[in-house]
Design an enzyme around this catalytic site. Structure first.
Site, PDB file in Angstrom:
ATOM      1  N   TYR A  51      17.146  22.447  16.210  1.00 32.58           N
ATOM      2  CA  TYR A  51      16.399  21.872  16.074  1.00 32.58           C
ATOM      3  C   TYR A  51      15.979  20.883  18.021  1.00 32.58           C
ATOM      4  CZ  TYR A  51      13.746  21.766  11.664  1.00 32.58           C
ATOM      5  OH  TYR A  51      13.133  22.990  10.315  1.00 32.58           O
ATOM      6  N   ASN A 114       9.941  18.356   4.065  1.00 32.11           N
ATOM      7  CA  ASN A 114       8.595  19.160   3.757  1.00 32.11           C
ATOM      8  C   ASN A 114       8.835  20.278   3.314  1.00 32.11           C
ATOM      9  OD1 ASN A 114       9.445  20.087   6.288  1.00 32.11           O
ATOM     10  ND2 ASN A 114       7.304  19.478   7.115  1.00 32.11           N
ATOM     11  N   GLU A 128      14.504  32.075  16.465  1.00 28.84           N
ATOM     12  CA  GLU A 128      15.075  31.546  15.695  1.00 28.84           C
ATOM     13  C   GLU A 128      15.829  32.833  14.195  1.00 28.84           C
ATOM     14  OE1 GLU A 128      12.020  27.377  15.007  1.00 28.84           O
ATOM     15  OE2 GLU A 128      12.338  29.248  13.787  1.00 28.84           O
TER      16      GLU A 128
HETATM   17  P1  GDP Z   1       6.267  21.990  12.050  1.00 23.19           P
HETATM   18  O1  GDP Z   1       6.652  23.178  12.448  1.00 23.19           O
HETATM   19  O2  GDP Z   1       4.810  21.403  10.715  1.00 23.19           O
HETATM   20  O3  GDP Z   1       7.626  22.222  10.958  1.00 23.19           O
HETATM   21  O4  GDP Z   1       6.133  20.541  12.349  1.00 23.19           O
HETATM   22  P2  GDP Z   1       6.590  20.542  13.276  1.00 23.19           P
HETATM   23  O5  GDP Z   1       7.481  21.646  15.007  1.00 23.19           O
HETATM   24  O6  GDP Z   1       6.251  19.491  13.824  1.00 23.19           O
HETATM   25  O7  GDP Z   1       8.450  19.243  13.122  1.00 23.19           O
HETATM   26  C1  GDP Z   1       9.544  19.633  12.321  1.00 23.19           C
HETATM   27  C2  GDP Z   1      10.013  19.042  11.698  1.00 23.19           C
HETATM   28  O8  GDP Z   1      10.444  17.979  11.649  1.00 23.19           O
HETATM   29  C3  GDP Z   1       8.779  18.934  10.028  1.00 23.19           C
HETATM   30  O9  GDP Z   1       8.703  20.078   9.458  1.00 23.19           O
HETATM   31  C4  GDP Z   1       9.456  17.819   9.844  1.00 23.19           C
HETATM   32  O10 GDP Z   1      10.414  17.820   8.782  1.00 23.19           O
HETATM   33  C5  GDP Z   1       9.945  17.291  10.871  1.00 23.19           C
HETATM   34  N1  GDP Z   1       9.152  15.800  11.330  1.00 23.19           N
HETATM   35  C6  GDP Z   1       7.843  15.915  12.346  1.00 23.19           C
HETATM   36  N2  GDP Z   1       7.152  14.522  11.797  1.00 23.19           N
HETATM   37  C7  GDP Z   1       8.288  13.978  11.277  1.00 23.19           C
HETATM   38  C8  GDP Z   1       8.187  13.200  11.045  1.00 23.19           C
HETATM   39  O11 GDP Z   1       7.325  11.819  11.998  1.00 23.19           O
HETATM   40  N3  GDP Z   1       8.816  11.996  10.511  1.00 23.19           N
HETATM   41  C9  GDP Z   1      10.412  12.665   9.798  1.00 23.19           C
HETATM   42  N4  GDP Z   1      10.758  12.029   9.047  1.00 23.19           N
HETATM   43  N5  GDP Z   1      10.185  14.236  10.204  1.00 23.19           N
HETATM   44  C10 GDP Z   1       9.289  14.665  10.991  1.00 23.19           C
END
Ligand code: GDP
Length: 140
Positions: A51, A114, A128
């Site tokens: 990440y 999630n 990845e």
């Molecule tokens: P994705 O591509 O839908 O998984 O979303 P992103 O790439 O924006 O973020 C990666 C991951 O970071 C997400 O799946 C969540 O597990 C985590 N994440 C994103 N936003 C938040 C937040 O506001 N709080 C927390 N705790 N985790 C977050």
């Protein structure tokens, strides 16, 4: 549309609740083939590397600690337009905003916990997949 491959992760909140099979059924029902799959327990360092793009985000420490908190199932999904299709099947990042019938709507606990990860584009997918799988493990 072209046949693509994408990297999927069933996250710790879902493996803890024994949801691997139910989530895999969603992929297969959508026409995605699970062409590689393994259950691994990431170290914190591995989660931080995976990440790395989110290093500057306020939730980075929480996200990486969560991803290293229990086993995950990493998998390669293959199918027509697999990258976008998987994102559709997953639903919005925050389950509160996810469409009915999506994995996150039905299974996710919160925006952090999630249930699934899916690559967001072709380059990310290639990187990845290579992070977790060798070419020998990708037999189609
Ligand atoms: P994705 O591509 O839908 O998984 O979303 P992103 O790439 O924006 O973020 C990666 C991951 O970071 C997400 O799946 C969540 O597990 C985590 N994440 C994103 N936003 C938040 C937040 O506001 N709080 C927390 N705790 N985790 C977050």
């Amino acid at each position: 549309m072209a046949i693509e491959r994408t990297l999927s992760i069933i996250k710790p909140d879902a493996t803890r609740r024994n949801l691997t099979g139910r989530i895999n059924a969603r992929f297969e029902e959508a026409g995605l083939r699970i062409i590689a799959q393994k259950r691994v327990w990431l170290t914190l360092g591995q989660a931080q590397t995976f990440y790395g793009v989110h290093r500057a985000r306020p939730f980075f420490a929480e996200l990486t600690a969560f991803m290293a908190s229990a086993p995950v199932v990493v998998q390669v999904l293959e199918g027509e337009g697999a990258i976008a299709k998987n994102r559709d099947v997953m639903g919005a990042t925050n389950p509160a905003n996810a469409a009915p019938g999506t994995i996150r709507k039905d299974f996710a606990l919160s925006v952090g916990e999630n249930s699934v990860h899916g690559s967001d584009g072709p380059e990310t997918a290639a990187d990845e997949i290579a992070f977790f799988f060798s070419g020998l493990e990708l037999v189609g």
